[in-house]
Design a protein around this motif. Structure first.
Motif, PDB file in Angstrom:
ATOM      1  N   GLU A  68       0.708  -1.155  -0.040  1.00 11.77           N
ATOM      2  CA  GLU A  68      -0.109   0.144   0.070  1.00 11.77           C
ATOM      3  C   GLU A  68       0.880   1.189  -0.133  1.00 11.77           C
ATOM      4  OE1 GLU A  68      -3.187   2.180   2.813  1.00 11.77           O
ATOM      5  OE2 GLU A  68      -2.204   0.500   3.685  1.00 11.77           O
ATOM      6  N   PHE A  69       1.875   1.482   0.813  1.00  7.92           N
ATOM      7  CA  PHE A  69       2.659   2.582   1.025  1.00  7.92           C
ATOM      8  C   PHE A  69       3.426   2.864  -0.337  1.00  7.92           C
ATOM      9  CE2 PHE A  69       2.347   1.858   5.626  1.00  7.92           C
ATOM     10  CZ  PHE A  69       1.622   3.172   6.124  1.00  7.92           C
ATOM     11  N   ILE A  70       4.084   1.576  -0.830  1.00  7.25           N
ATOM     12  CA  ILE A  70       4.875   1.897  -2.093  1.00  7.25           C
ATOM     13  C   ILE A  70       3.920   2.254  -3.333  1.00  7.25           C
ATOM     14  CG2 ILE A  70       5.916   0.335  -4.027  1.00  7.25           C
ATOM     15  CD1 ILE A  70       6.928  -1.503  -1.702  1.00  7.25           C
ATOM     16  N   ALA A  71       2.617   1.550  -3.402  1.00  6.80           N
ATOM     17  CA  ALA A  71       1.966   2.047  -4.664  1.00  6.80           C
ATOM     18  C   ALA A  71       1.461   3.535  -4.407  1.00  6.80           C
ATOM     19  CB  ALA A  71       0.441   1.172  -4.468  1.00  6.80           C
ATOM     20  N   THR A  72       0.957   3.864  -3.094  1.00  2.00           N
ATOM     21  CA  THR A  72       0.417   5.191  -2.971  1.00  2.00           C
ATOM     22  C   THR A  72       1.682   6.307  -2.804  1.00  2.00           C
ATOM     23  OG1 THR A  72       0.603   4.886  -0.335  1.00  2.00           O
ATOM     24  CG2 THR A  72      -1.491   4.772  -1.361  1.00  2.00           C
ATOM     25  N   SER A  73       2.979   5.912  -2.756  1.00  2.21           N
ATOM     26  CA  SER A  73       4.175   6.530  -2.804  1.00  2.21           C
ATOM     27  C   SER A  73       4.310   6.915  -4.590  1.00  2.21           C
ATOM     28  CB  SER A  73       5.325   6.268  -2.069  1.00  2.21           C
ATOM     29  OG  SER A  73       5.357   6.282  -0.653  1.00  2.21           O
ATOM     30  N   HIS A  74       4.184   5.978  -5.175  1.00  2.00           N
ATOM     31  CA  HIS A  74       4.567   5.874  -6.623  1.00  2.00           C
ATOM     32  C   HIS A  74       3.545   7.008  -7.321  1.00  2.00           C
ATOM     33  CE1 HIS A  74       5.850   4.891 -10.371  1.00  2.00           C
ATOM     34  NE2 HIS A  74       4.827   4.339 -10.895  1.00  2.00           N
ATOM     35  N   ILE A  75       2.325   6.908  -6.826  1.00  3.14           N
ATOM     36  CA  ILE A  75       1.256   7.608  -7.481  1.00  3.14           C
ATOM     37  C   ILE A  75       0.915   8.854  -6.708  1.00  3.14           C
ATOM     38  CG2 ILE A  75       0.193   5.571  -8.335  1.00  3.14           C
ATOM     39  CD1 ILE A  75      -2.007   5.634  -6.577  1.00  3.14           C
ATOM     40  N   LEU A  76       1.350   9.048  -5.495  1.00  4.35           N
ATOM     41  CA  LEU A  76       1.056  10.378  -4.476  1.00  4.35           C
ATOM     42  C   LEU A  76      -0.376  10.072  -4.130  1.00  4.35           C
ATOM     43  CD1 LEU A  76       3.376  13.152  -5.696  1.00  4.35           C
ATOM     44  CD2 LEU A  76       3.653  11.666  -3.895  1.00  4.35           C
ATOM     45  N   GLY A  77      -0.749   8.938  -3.830  1.00  4.38           N
ATOM     46  CA  GLY A  77      -2.090   8.822  -3.445  1.00  4.38           C
ATOM     47  C   GLY A  77      -2.521   8.893  -1.965  1.00  4.38           C
ATOM     48  N   ILE A  78      -3.391   8.144  -1.471  1.00  4.28           N
ATOM     49  CA  ILE A  78      -3.705   8.326  -0.056  1.00  4.28           C
ATOM     50  C   ILE A  78      -3.894   6.905   0.838  1.00  4.28           C
ATOM     51  CG2 ILE A  78      -5.527   9.065   1.576  1.00  4.28           C
ATOM     52  CD1 ILE A  78      -6.319  11.236  -0.480  1.00  4.28           C
ATOM     53  N   PRO A  79      -3.057   6.793   1.647  1.00  7.74           N
ATOM     54  CA  PRO A  79      -3.011   5.215   2.319  1.00  7.74           C
ATOM     55  C   PRO A  79      -4.083   5.445   3.191  1.00  7.74           C
ATOM     56  CG  PRO A  79      -1.424   6.616   3.166  1.00  7.74           C
ATOM     57  CD  PRO A  79      -1.855   7.625   2.002  1.00  7.74           C
ATOM     58  N   HIS A  80      -4.080   4.422   4.255  1.00  6.64           N
ATOM     59  CA  HIS A  80      -5.021   4.150   5.112  1.00  6.64           C
ATOM     60  C   HIS A  80      -4.953   5.424   6.194  1.00  6.64           C
ATOM     61  CE1 HIS A  80      -1.705   1.895   6.690  1.00  6.64           C
ATOM     62  NE2 HIS A  80      -1.960   2.169   7.989  1.00  6.64           N
ATOM     63  N   PRO A  81      -5.969   5.546   6.774  1.00 10.41           N
ATOM     64  CA  PRO A  81      -6.001   6.753   7.962  1.00 10.41           C
ATOM     65  C   PRO A  81      -5.082   6.456   9.031  1.00 10.41           C
ATOM     66  CG  PRO A  81      -8.216   6.450   7.127  1.00 10.41           C
ATOM     67  CD  PRO A  81      -7.404   5.235   6.784  1.00 10.41           C
ATOM     68  N   PRO A  82      -4.441   7.380   9.577  1.00 12.90           N
ATOM     69  CA  PRO A  82      -4.454   8.710   9.478  1.00 12.90           C
ATOM     70  C   PRO A  82      -3.514   9.503   8.108  1.00 12.90           C
ATOM     71  CG  PRO A  82      -2.982   8.636  11.149  1.00 12.90           C
ATOM     72  CD  PRO A  82      -3.574   7.178  10.622  1.00 12.90           C
ATOM     73  N   GLY A  83      -3.060   8.662   7.419  1.00 13.84           N
ATOM     74  CA  GLY A  83      -2.227   9.155   6.214  1.00 13.84           C
ATOM     75  C   GLY A  83      -1.042   9.434   6.637  1.00 13.84           C
ATOM     76  N   SER A  84      -0.038   9.350   5.757  1.00 15.54           N
ATOM     77  CA  SER A  84       1.363   9.489   5.913  1.00 15.54           C
ATOM     78  C   SER A  84       1.938  10.434   4.933  1.00 15.54           C
ATOM     79  CB  SER A  84       2.282   8.384   6.248  1.00 15.54           C
ATOM     80  OG  SER A  84       1.607   7.541   7.067  1.00 15.54           O
ATOM     81  N   PRO A  85       1.760  11.682   4.908  1.00 18.67           N
ATOM     82  CA  PRO A  85       2.041  12.557   3.760  1.00 18.67           C
ATOM     83  C   PRO A  85       3.579  12.802   3.379  1.00 18.67           C
ATOM     84  CG  PRO A  85       1.039  13.944   5.600  1.00 18.67           C
ATOM     85  CD  PRO A  85       0.874  12.383   5.992  1.00 18.67           C
ATOM     86  N   LEU A  86       4.344  13.055   4.765  1.00 15.16           N
ATOM     87  CA  LEU A  86       5.597  13.249   4.496  1.00 15.16           C
ATOM     88  C   LEU A  86       6.421  11.764   3.877  1.00 15.16           C
ATOM     89  CD1 LEU A  86       8.219  15.160   4.746  1.00 15.16           C
ATOM     90  CD2 LEU A  86       8.080  14.227   7.357  1.00 15.16           C
ATOM     91  N   PHE A  87       5.918  10.616   4.790  1.00 14.76           N
ATOM     92  CA  PHE A  87       6.637   9.651   4.188  1.00 14.76           C
ATOM     93  C   PHE A  87       6.214   9.249   2.552  1.00 14.76           C
ATOM     94  CE2 PHE A  87       6.390   4.925   3.683  1.00 14.76           C
ATOM     95  CZ  PHE A  87       7.332   4.523   4.094  1.00 14.76           C
ATOM     96  N   LEU A  88       4.999   9.620   2.301  1.00 11.52           N
ATOM     97  CA  LEU A  88       4.562   9.531   0.884  1.00 11.52           C
ATOM     98  C   LEU A  88       5.721  10.273  -0.005  1.00 11.52           C
ATOM     99  CD1 LEU A  88       0.972   8.900   0.913  1.00 11.52           C
ATOM    100  CD2 LEU A  88       2.590   7.271   1.019  1.00 11.52           C
ATOM    101  N   LEU A  89       5.754  11.632   0.415  1.00 10.34           N
ATOM    102  CA  LEU A  89       6.640  12.596  -0.408  1.00 10.34           C
ATOM    103  C   LEU A  89       8.317  11.949  -0.516  1.00 10.34           C
ATOM    104  CD1 LEU A  89       5.291  15.821   0.785  1.00 10.34           C
ATOM    105  CD2 LEU A  89       4.981  14.871  -1.398  1.00 10.34           C
TER     106      LEU A  89
END
Length: 207
Positions: free
Chosen positions: A40-61
């Motif tokens: 999930e984290f790899i996919a959402t980082s790659h597409i800059l999507g939204i993971p499960h709550p509460p989200g991890s915006p800095l980690f994704l960037l």
């Protein structure tokens, strides 16, 4: 002069610990997507999507930057590299933290090498615990969260050591900034607030 040599030796040992632990973590790193939340984290980082709550915006960037590194055709492999890097940095910080604590218990420089060796053993023991090693070899928020937690602890210890200096408030400002950033990774960092409060209280009181 003696203090400068001691600080240089500490930094060299911290650097060696980083290299050693990174080499081991990297050699045991997951070669692609592993089980649980990593996909999930790899996919959402790659597409800059939204993971499960509460989200991890800095980690994704940060993860997005690693997915852009052209070293493998496997995006998961690219992002997995971040965890060994940041986890090795956590071990280096833990070594420095242990040195700070031990120095407060015994400031005698005659046993400085013994104290430093004790810090090496403590940090390496933690480096190969199941929880830390497990998170150091796959894409998870806990590796970065542990690093930011260690960074906050180290900064408050440095502040308490230099609180009488003119620009010591910069350490406190840095702590607030890191805690703010850490909430964009995981809420683990909030657990350091009582510890920080106690350090500030006992450092500024007459006890």
């Amino acid at each position: 002069m003696i203090q400068a040599l001691k600080n240089n030796l500490e930094n060299v040992v911290a650097g060696l610990l980083f290299v050693i632990t990174f080499a081991i973590y990297f050699s045991t790193m997951a070669p692609t997507v592993s089980f649980w939340d990593t996909g999930e984290f790899i996919a959402t980082s790659h597409i800059l999507g939204i993971p499960h709550p509460p989200g991890s915006p800095l980690f994704l960037l940060i993860g997005k930057l690693f997915t852009l590194i052209p070293i493998s055709s496997d995006i998961a492999f690219r992002m997995n590299i971040f965890s060994p890097l940041i986890s090795a940095g956590t071990i280096s910080l833990l070594f420095l933290i242990c040195n700070q604590f031990i120095h407060r218990l015994n400031s005698n420089d005659n046993v400085k090498y013994f104290k430093m060796w004790s810090s090496v053993i403590a940090s390496l023991t933690f480096a190969f615990t199941h929880s830390h090693w497990f998170n150091a070899v796959e894409t998870e928020v806990y590796a970065l969260s542990s690093f930011m937690t260690a960074l906050v602890v180290y900064l408050i210890l440095i502040w308490s050591k230099n609180k009488e200096k003119e620009h010591s408030a910069m350490y406190l400002m840095g702590i607030v900034y890191v805690i703010g950033l850490a909430t964009g990774v995981h809420l683990l960092n909030l657990l350091t607030i009582p510890f920080i409060g106690l350090i500030i209280y006992f450092s500024t009181s007459n006890f």
